[in-house]
Design an enzyme around this catalytic site. Structure first.
Site, PDB file in Angstrom:
ATOM      1  N   LYS A  82      70.767 -31.498 -12.009  1.00 31.08           N
ATOM      2  CA  LYS A  82      71.102 -30.514 -13.034  1.00 31.08           C
ATOM      3  C   LYS A  82      72.485 -30.839 -13.594  1.00 31.08           C
ATOM      4  O   LYS A  82      73.465 -30.892 -12.847  1.00 31.08           O
ATOM      5  CB  LYS A  82      71.089 -29.097 -12.459  1.00 31.08           C
ATOM      6  N   GLY A 127      73.697 -31.453 -22.623  1.00 35.21           N
ATOM      7  CA  GLY A 127      73.033 -31.896 -21.404  1.00 35.21           C
ATOM      8  C   GLY A 127      73.902 -31.927 -20.166  1.00 35.21           C
ATOM      9  O   GLY A 127      73.429 -32.234 -19.077  1.00 35.21           O
ATOM     10  N   ARG A 179      69.477 -30.630  -6.626  1.00 34.20           N
ATOM     11  CA  ARG A 179      68.843 -29.480  -6.000  1.00 34.20           C
ATOM     12  C   ARG A 179      67.402 -29.792  -5.605  1.00 34.20           C
ATOM     13  O   ARG A 179      66.770 -30.687  -6.158  1.00 34.20           O
ATOM     14  CB  ARG A 179      68.932 -28.246  -6.894  1.00 34.20           C
ATOM     15  N   ARG A 228      57.855 -23.021 -13.610  1.00 35.66           N
ATOM     16  CA  ARG A 228      58.314 -21.685 -13.990  1.00 35.66           C
ATOM     17  C   ARG A 228      57.214 -20.939 -14.737  1.00 35.66           C
ATOM     18  O   ARG A 228      56.255 -21.549 -15.211  1.00 35.66           O
ATOM     19  CB  ARG A 228      59.528 -21.818 -14.928  1.00 35.66           C
ATOM     20  N   ASP A 242      61.731 -18.230 -18.482  1.00 33.36           N
ATOM     21  CA  ASP A 242      61.875 -19.634 -18.114  1.00 33.36           C
ATOM     22  C   ASP A 242      62.757 -19.814 -16.889  1.00 33.36           C
ATOM     23  O   ASP A 242      62.905 -20.942 -16.401  1.00 33.36           O
ATOM     24  CB  ASP A 242      62.428 -20.450 -19.292  1.00 33.36           C
ATOM     25  N   ASN A 243      63.332 -18.730 -16.364  1.00 28.88           N
ATOM     26  CA  ASN A 243      64.117 -18.789 -15.135  1.00 28.88           C
ATOM     27  C   ASN A 243      63.395 -18.127 -13.962  1.00 28.88           C
ATOM     28  O   ASN A 243      64.021 -17.809 -12.954  1.00 28.88           O
ATOM     29  CB  ASN A 243      65.476 -18.098 -15.333  1.00 28.88           C
ATOM     30  N   ASP A 296      67.704 -21.065 -10.788  1.00 26.75           N
ATOM     31  CA  ASP A 296      68.686 -21.155 -11.867  1.00 26.75           C
ATOM     32  C   ASP A 296      69.824 -20.142 -11.704  1.00 26.75           C
ATOM     33  O   ASP A 296      69.774 -19.025 -12.223  1.00 26.75           O
ATOM     34  CB  ASP A 296      68.029 -20.974 -13.241  1.00 26.75           C
TER      35      ASP A 296
END
Length: 491
Positions: free
Chosen positions: A114, A127, A177, A184, A258-259, A268
């Protein structure tokens, strides 16, 4: 090319078995002159890595974006979602790269970077992730694991001097991670209008993580029935997860669809927060000006998100009543987990309907006086022997004393071994949580290249229930006058 230390691992990328529209092959952008700020032997053990490997150049290269697993091309995955209640369309891994997965006797673990550079889903983003947010995620993952709450895990934290512009100029970092899967709700939302792709995603998720949800019609999968059964299981897992969040005063801060993990993991870590002074409507995310993701709103938001997931399954031929039936258990599952957990935290051997008034008045008392969430529960364990430490949390002792008298009467009514009850309460009420001011101290030390504060916090957070002499200040809220730590979506 993979480093030799990976040779003993069984690696692959199961997500890349899905059709190409699900992902893009894209290499991370390595950090320049990276340094391994911290590595986590507990997480390394999950994927079969010896602690000695964590000190090798190859491990640093992997975690800084310059390595890969065997011959597995890194990918970024596509998903969509609702953000702050509004459909946001296509999102995707805008600053994350899935390196692949490692097969272990205990199951498969995906490895994801990440903050590792732009992908086709970065939109206007760069990014990168900054050191500040990366330290927070690294610590939070392990804090939640120590509390026994389902979560992604943090393997390593690589830092660099690469400049990154946020509100100010900061430096870049990458968190490595782990999770059994990073799928998701948003992955399903992305294919909510495409039967073929949605069926492929359903078969993938059910085949790998929910085999008991598959319903057969003869020799074929009954896709609508399987989807509804999957939904019901995700509902149960999510309800139990949110109950655990509520019981430790954890606020996620940005519960967009989306989390939300399809496996019921905490996913997240951005503008999260563990509450200090309790406020039922506490908002931890400075960007959440409407308070959508306040502590007391989290159960309702989770249910709303589950409805969005259910809606995406209509394309598979599921009928609305069947999906409603899958959604229906949320409230009962949440309340059962919440009440059972609260009973344990309060030292009650069982939850009774009459306890609802005691519970309501507990939260009202904490809210009215903004008592410290963690210490209010922790010190209650010994309040029958000496009430003063607990009463000292309240500016006005009279209503606190009145509630305590009712509580002690409830304990007397249930009877039992008081010493055993106190010990049991200390096993479920943490002394140490990742308070924002503690995370901030670790960030400031890390910005000087010093990881010792991360080390100290991890010692406490891996076992947050055991009191450690010499660490008394780590159990306390921020001192009066200490500047509040504001976190936002850039965190």
């Amino acid at each position: 090319m993979a480093d030799p230390f990976l040779a003993g691992l069984r690696t692959g990328c199961s997500f890349a078995t899905l059709p190409r529209g699900f992902y893009s092959q894209v290499d991370p952008r390595p950090l320049r002159e990276p340094r391994l700020l911290h590595a986590n032997p507990d997480a390394a053990a999950l994927i079969g890595l010896d602690a000695g490997v964590l000190r090798t150049p190859g491990f640093l290269a992997l975690c800084a974006g310059g390595g890969r697993l065997a011959d597995v091309p890194p990918v970024a995955t596509a998903y969509s979602g609702h953000q702050f209640g509004v459909w946001a369309g296509q999102l995707g891994d805008g600053r994350a790269h899935l390196l692949g997965d490692v097969q272990t006797p205990g199951g498969s673990w995906e490895i994801q970077l990440k903050g590792s550079g732009r992908t086709p889903y970065s939109r206007m983003g760069d990014g990168w992730a900054v050191l500040r947010s990366s330290v927070r995620e690294y610590l939070a993952s392990e804090a939640m694991a120590g509390l026994g709450i389902p979560t992604t895990r943090a393997l390593a934290l690589a830092a660099s001097d690469d400049p990154v512009v946020r509100e100010t100029v900061e430096t870049a970092a990458i968190v490595t991670r782990l999770a059994p899967s990073f799928v998701r709700f948003g992955h399903f939302e992305h294919w909510g209008h495409s039967h073929h792709e949605q069926k492929a995603l359903l078969d993938y998720v059910v085949g790998h993580w929910y085999p008991g949800c598959r319903v057969m019609a003869g020799s074929e999968t009954d896709t609508p029935a399987t989807a509804c059964r999957l939904l019901a299981e995700v509902v149960r897992r999510t309800a139990r997860l949110i109950a655990q969040w509520q019981l430790v005063g954890f606020c996620h801060g940005v519960m967009n669809t989306d989390n939300m993990s399809i496996l019921g993991l905490t996913l997240d870590y951005g503008p999260f927060g563990f509450m200090d002074a309790f406020q039922a409507n506490h908002v931890c995310n400075h960007s959440d000006t409407a308070g959508r993701y306040a502590w007391n709103a989290q159960p309702a938001v989770a249910r709303w998100n589950l409805y969005r997931l259910a809606g995406s399954l209509l394309v598979l031929g599921c009928d609305a009543p069947a999906l409603e039936a899958g959604l229906a258990p949320f409230e009962a599952e949440f309340l059962a987990a919440y009440r059972a957990g609260l009973a344990r935290k309060l030292g009650l051997n069982a939850w009774r309907p009459a306890d609802a008034a005691l519970e309501d008045d507990w939260w009202n008392l904490l809210h009215a006086q903004q008592a410290d969430f963690t210490l209010a529960f922790r010190l209650l364990a010994g309040a029958d022997l000496d009430a003063d430490p607990w009463l000292a949390l309240f500016a006005d002792r009279a209503p606190a004393r009145a509630w305590l008298d009712r509580y002690l009467a409830r304990l007397s009514e249930q009877g039992g071994d008081a010493a055993a009850r106190r010990a049991a309460m200390l096993r479920v009420n943490p002394l140490y949580v990742l308070r924002n001011h503690l995370a901030q101290r670790a960030i400031e030390a890390a910005q000087r290249g010093d990881a010792s504060e991360i080390d100290r916090l991890l010692v406490l957070l891996r076992d947050p229930y055991t009191e450690r002499p010499g660490f008394e200040s780590y159990a306390c809220p921020p001192a009066a006058g200490e500047p509040a730590v504001a976190v936002s979506c850039s965190s």
